[in-house]
Motif scaffolding. Structure first.
Motif, PDB file in Angstrom:
ATOM      1  N   LEU A 140      16.392 -14.706  14.456  1.00 25.31           N
ATOM      2  CA  LEU A 140      17.303 -15.013  13.361  1.00 25.31           C
ATOM      3  C   LEU A 140      16.668 -14.640  12.025  1.00 25.31           C
ATOM      4  CD1 LEU A 140      18.420 -18.574  14.536  1.00 25.31           C
ATOM      5  CD2 LEU A 140      19.666 -16.439  14.889  1.00 25.31           C
ATOM      6  N   ARG A 141      17.492 -14.318  11.047  1.00 22.00           N
ATOM      7  CA  ARG A 141      17.000 -14.030   9.713  1.00 22.00           C
ATOM      8  C   ARG A 141      16.971 -15.328   8.904  1.00 22.00           C
ATOM      9  NH1 ARG A 141      20.109  -9.480   6.456  1.00 22.00           N
ATOM     10  NH2 ARG A 141      19.178  -8.274   8.180  1.00 22.00           N
ATOM     11  N   ASN A 142      15.790 -15.652   8.408  1.00 22.83           N
ATOM     12  CA  ASN A 142      15.584 -16.840   7.572  1.00 22.83           C
ATOM     13  C   ASN A 142      16.181 -18.116   8.200  1.00 22.83           C
ATOM     14  OD1 ASN A 142      14.341 -15.269   5.540  1.00 22.83           O
ATOM     15  ND2 ASN A 142      16.356 -14.760   4.645  1.00 22.83           N
ATOM     16  N   PRO A 143      15.728 -18.497   9.395  1.00 22.05           N
ATOM     17  CA  PRO A 143      16.247 -19.737  10.009  1.00 22.05           C
ATOM     18  C   PRO A 143      15.865 -20.959   9.168  1.00 22.05           C
ATOM     19  CG  PRO A 143      14.334 -18.932  11.209  1.00 22.05           C
ATOM     20  CD  PRO A 143      14.691 -17.862  10.222  1.00 22.05           C
ATOM     21  N   ARG A 144      16.793 -21.871   9.069  1.00 20.80           N
ATOM     22  CA  ARG A 144      16.562 -23.116   8.306  1.00 20.80           C
ATOM     23  C   ARG A 144      16.667 -24.283   9.289  1.00 20.80           C
ATOM     24  NH1 ARG A 144      21.089 -22.761   3.947  1.00 20.80           N
ATOM     25  NH2 ARG A 144      20.071 -24.645   3.107  1.00 20.80           N
ATOM     26  N   ILE A 145      15.519 -24.867   9.593  1.00 23.90           N
ATOM     27  CA  ILE A 145      15.427 -25.882  10.651  1.00 23.90           C
ATOM     28  C   ILE A 145      14.896 -27.198  10.074  1.00 23.90           C
ATOM     29  CG2 ILE A 145      14.364 -26.479  12.872  1.00 23.90           C
ATOM     30  CD1 ILE A 145      16.352 -24.236  13.062  1.00 23.90           C
ATOM     31  N   ASP A 146      15.458 -28.292  10.537  1.00 23.61           N
ATOM     32  CA  ASP A 146      14.947 -29.636  10.230  1.00 23.61           C
ATOM     33  C   ASP A 146      14.734 -30.379  11.543  1.00 23.61           C
ATOM     34  OD1 ASP A 146      14.980 -29.560   7.359  1.00 23.61           O
ATOM     35  OD2 ASP A 146      17.170 -29.668   7.475  1.00 23.61           O
ATOM     36  N   VAL A 147      13.597 -31.046  11.672  1.00 23.46           N
ATOM     37  CA  VAL A 147      13.271 -31.786  12.899  1.00 23.46           C
ATOM     38  C   VAL A 147      12.953 -33.228  12.544  1.00 23.46           C
ATOM     39  CG1 VAL A 147      11.737 -31.966  14.888  1.00 23.46           C
ATOM     40  CG2 VAL A 147      12.373 -29.715  13.995  1.00 23.46           C
ATOM     41  N   LEU A 148      13.566 -34.161  13.239  1.00 26.98           N
ATOM     42  CA  LEU A 148      13.303 -35.592  13.075  1.00 26.98           C
ATOM     43  C   LEU A 148      13.112 -36.235  14.447  1.00 26.98           C
ATOM     44  CD1 LEU A 148      16.022 -36.602  10.439  1.00 26.98           C
ATOM     45  CD2 LEU A 148      13.575 -36.291  10.023  1.00 26.98           C
ATOM     46  N   VAL A 149      12.261 -37.262  14.508  1.00 25.49           N
ATOM     47  CA  VAL A 149      12.103 -38.048  15.734  1.00 25.49           C
ATOM     48  C   VAL A 149      13.081 -39.206  15.658  1.00 25.49           C
ATOM     49  CG1 VAL A 149      10.524 -39.332  17.206  1.00 25.49           C
ATOM     50  CG2 VAL A 149       9.656 -37.430  15.817  1.00 25.49           C
ATOM     51  N   THR A 150      14.022 -39.264  16.590  1.00 20.12           N
ATOM     52  CA  THR A 150      15.034 -40.324  16.561  1.00 20.12           C
ATOM     53  C   THR A 150      14.740 -41.457  17.537  1.00 20.12           C
ATOM     54  OG1 THR A 150      16.380 -39.058  18.135  1.00 20.12           O
ATOM     55  CG2 THR A 150      16.842 -38.769  15.779  1.00 20.12           C
ATOM     56  N   GLU A 151      14.001 -41.158  18.606  1.00 19.38           N
ATOM     57  CA  GLU A 151      13.617 -42.207  19.557  1.00 19.38           C
ATOM     58  C   GLU A 151      12.156 -42.018  19.941  1.00 19.38           C
ATOM     59  OE1 GLU A 151      16.145 -43.198  22.866  1.00 19.38           O
ATOM     60  OE2 GLU A 151      17.875 -42.203  21.909  1.00 19.38           O
ATOM     61  N   HIS A 152      11.382 -43.100  19.779  1.00 20.22           N
ATOM     62  CA  HIS A 152       9.947 -43.068  20.101  1.00 20.22           C
ATOM     63  C   HIS A 152       9.747 -43.731  21.470  1.00 20.22           C
ATOM     64  CE1 HIS A 152      10.396 -42.990  15.728  1.00 20.22           C
ATOM     65  NE2 HIS A 152       9.258 -42.324  15.669  1.00 20.22           N
ATOM     66  N   ARG A 153       9.303 -42.963  22.429  1.00 20.52           N
ATOM     67  CA  ARG A 153       9.177 -43.489  23.784  1.00 20.52           C
ATOM     68  C   ARG A 153       7.782 -43.284  24.396  1.00 20.52           C
ATOM     69  NH1 ARG A 153      14.668 -40.884  26.515  1.00 20.52           N
ATOM     70  NH2 ARG A 153      16.224 -42.012  25.246  1.00 20.52           N
ATOM     71  N   SER A 154       6.942 -42.504  23.772  1.00 22.13           N
ATOM     72  CA  SER A 154       5.710 -42.064  24.450  1.00 22.13           C
ATOM     73  C   SER A 154       4.482 -42.900  24.133  1.00 22.13           C
ATOM     74  CB  SER A 154       5.420 -40.602  24.094  1.00 22.13           C
ATOM     75  OG  SER A 154       5.166 -40.449  22.704  1.00 22.13           O
ATOM     76  N   LYS A 155       4.503 -43.686  23.066  1.00 23.23           N
ATOM     77  CA  LYS A 155       3.303 -44.409  22.636  1.00 23.23           C
ATOM     78  C   LYS A 155       3.566 -45.916  22.666  1.00 23.23           C
ATOM     79  CE  LYS A 155       1.518 -40.385  21.247  1.00 23.23           C
ATOM     80  NZ  LYS A 155       2.710 -39.518  21.352  1.00 23.23           N
ATOM     81  N   ARG A 156       2.631 -46.649  23.298  1.00 23.98           N
ATOM     82  CA  ARG A 156       2.815 -48.099  23.388  1.00 23.98           C
ATOM     83  C   ARG A 156       1.475 -48.824  23.304  1.00 23.98           C
ATOM     84  NH1 ARG A 156       7.229 -49.400  28.197  1.00 23.98           N
ATOM     85  NH2 ARG A 156       9.055 -48.451  27.186  1.00 23.98           N
ATOM     86  N   ALA A 157       1.548 -50.063  22.847  1.00 26.82           N
ATOM     87  CA  ALA A 157       0.412 -50.982  22.891  1.00 26.82           C
ATOM     88  C   ALA A 157       0.894 -52.265  23.554  1.00 26.82           C
ATOM     89  CB  ALA A 157      -0.121 -51.266  21.494  1.00 26.82           C
ATOM     90  N   SER A 158      -0.035 -53.064  24.062  1.00 25.03           N
ATOM     91  CA  SER A 158       0.317 -54.305  24.767  1.00 25.03           C
ATOM     92  C   SER A 158      -0.237 -55.509  24.028  1.00 25.03           C
ATOM     93  CB  SER A 158      -0.238 -54.284  26.197  1.00 25.03           C
ATOM     94  OG  SER A 158       0.305 -53.213  26.934  1.00 25.03           O
ATOM     95  N   LEU A 159       0.581 -56.560  23.964  1.00 28.57           N
ATOM     96  CA  LEU A 159       0.168 -57.835  23.391  1.00 28.57           C
ATOM     97  C   LEU A 159       0.200 -58.896  24.477  1.00 28.57           C
ATOM     98  CD1 LEU A 159       1.967 -57.877  19.932  1.00 28.57           C
ATOM     99  CD2 LEU A 159      -0.446 -58.312  20.273  1.00 28.57           C
ATOM    100  N   LEU A 160      -0.883 -59.659  24.594  1.00 29.42           N
ATOM    101  CA  LEU A 160      -0.985 -60.709  25.604  1.00 29.42           C
ATOM    102  C   LEU A 160      -1.305 -62.037  24.941  1.00 29.42           C
ATOM    103  CD1 LEU A 160      -3.291 -58.787  28.131  1.00 29.42           C
ATOM    104  CD2 LEU A 160      -0.791 -58.836  28.109  1.00 29.42           C
TER     105      LEU A 160
END
Length: 380
Positions: A140-160
């Motif tokens: 494409l000529r001069n592509p205009r792209i925006d990227v946002l993270v809408t759901e976070h699923r890969s990183k976790r911590a645990s509380l006990l």
């Protein structure tokens, strides 16, 4: 066993020693001078070395500019994308915007438009935007792209442990498993806040952080009350935070004898001899500062260690060797006289000691400086 429970046999030993010494000064239990207690010197040196090493490591963790959850881009922390995260990718064509939802697959790859199997795991939204724009320029000529993270699923911590959202049924925070999803740079205090705080049984003085097989003990009170940011570590993916329950009766030291206010004091406020005396209002004019006793129960149930401390050397000459670190259950006693005074004190304070041993839980609310972040599990 709590400090109060260990105090009972210790007091019996003191009573016997006092009765034997009641007839003359030569048999009085004056204790071992602190300068001659080799275990204290070894303990003090080891604690100083360990404290320095742990502080340096905790500082690195607290002021980290990146880890597996985030990295700093142009001075701002940005989330690192991982498998199963959901991205919203928008392409602009003049005034028209076309939005697509893309899920990162288990291998950390995405496909969009003309680009297949683009590796994005570990990259931020800004970096994915730049990479995808560069790849689309082949088509494409001069592509205009925006990227946002809408759901976070890969990183976790645990509380006990004593976490509010794990202990109450009407919590607005869904945390049945103790798992907290990480959406970016998150500190230890922020993690606890996201779980609705801690319960009134929480021992914040001994919170444990477990990271990749290493364990760190962190005093959260020092973060909240004294602003020690170097303890407020930045949480990483897979971290486990364990908030233990207060031991029965809390953690107490006992200051008795010729002080302004005799009684039990929280060891987090009275962790040294000088701090304990200050909490008790300091010795009175009739107190024998040079004959102060620190009595420590033996863990194996044997005779307690009785240490003599010259508080006058500490106060008047700045001799810090006299300012020993106290432990849970220690008894600090400032006598009026060397002979017979311990016996008199035990007789006069039996009702108080009975109360301490039999009903320690009634003192529980005194262990907290602030009410925020605290859940009282006794309330419906």
């Amino acid at each position: 066993m709590s400090g109060a429970a260990r105090l009972a046999p210790l007091l019996l030993w003191l009573l016997a020693a006092a009765l034997l010494g009641g007839c003359g000064a030569t048999t009085a239990a004056t204790g071992v001078p602190v300068a001659e207690v080799e275990s204290l010197r070894v303990e003090r040196r080891a604690r100083a070395e360990r404290s320095l090493a742990e502080r340096e490591e905790l500082e690195r963790m607290s002021f980290a500019t990146e880890n597996s959850v985030f990295k700093t881009v142009d001075g701002l922390p940005e989330y690192r994308v991982g498998p199963l995260d959901v991205l919203a990718i928008s392409a602009r064509f003049g005034e028209e915007v076309r939005a697509s939802e893309v899920v990162v697959n288990n291998r950390g790859l995405i496909s969009y438009s003309f680009v297949d199997d683009l590796p994005v795991a570990g990259l931020t939204a800004t970096e994915i935007d730049d990479l995808l724009t560069h790849r689309l320029e082949e088509y494409l000529r001069n592509p205009r792209i925006d990227v946002l993270v809408t759901e976070h699923r890969s990183k976790r911590a645990s509380l006990l442990g004593e976490v509010a959202s794990l202990r109450q049924t009407n919590s607005n925070v869904a945390l049945p498993s103790g798992k907290v999803t990480l959406t970016g740079r998150t500190t230890l205090v922020e993690l606890i806040s996201r779980a609705s705080g801690y319960t009134q049984n929480a021992d914040l003085r001994n919170v444990r952080l477990i990271r990749r097989g290493r364990s760190y003990d962190i005093n959260v009170f020092d973060i909240i009350e004294q602003g020690k940011d170097w303890l407020n570590v930045v949480i990483d993916d897979g971290d486990v935070v364990d908030i233990p329950e207060l031991p029965e009766g809390g953690r107490k030291v006992f200051v008795m004898g010729e002080v302004v206010v005799q009684g039990m004091y929280d060891v987090k406020k009275a962790d040294t001899l000088l701090a304990a005396l200050a909490a008790a209002g300091m010795p009175t004019r009739t107190g024998r500062e040079e004959s102060t006793l620190v009595v420590r129960a033996d863990a194996a149930g044997g005779a307690p260690l009785v240490m003599s401390v010259d508080v006058s050397r500490l106060l008047k000459h700045g001799d810090l060797s006299q300012n020993i670190a106290l432990r849970e259950g220690d008894l600090v006693y400032v006598p009026r006289e060397i002979v017979g005074d311990i016996n008199e004190w035990i007789v006069n304070h039996t009702p108080l000691l009975d109360f301490v041993i039999e009903y320690p839980r009634s003192m529980q609310d005194a262990y907290f400086y602030r009410d925020y972040l605290k859940l009282d599990t006794r309330k419906p």
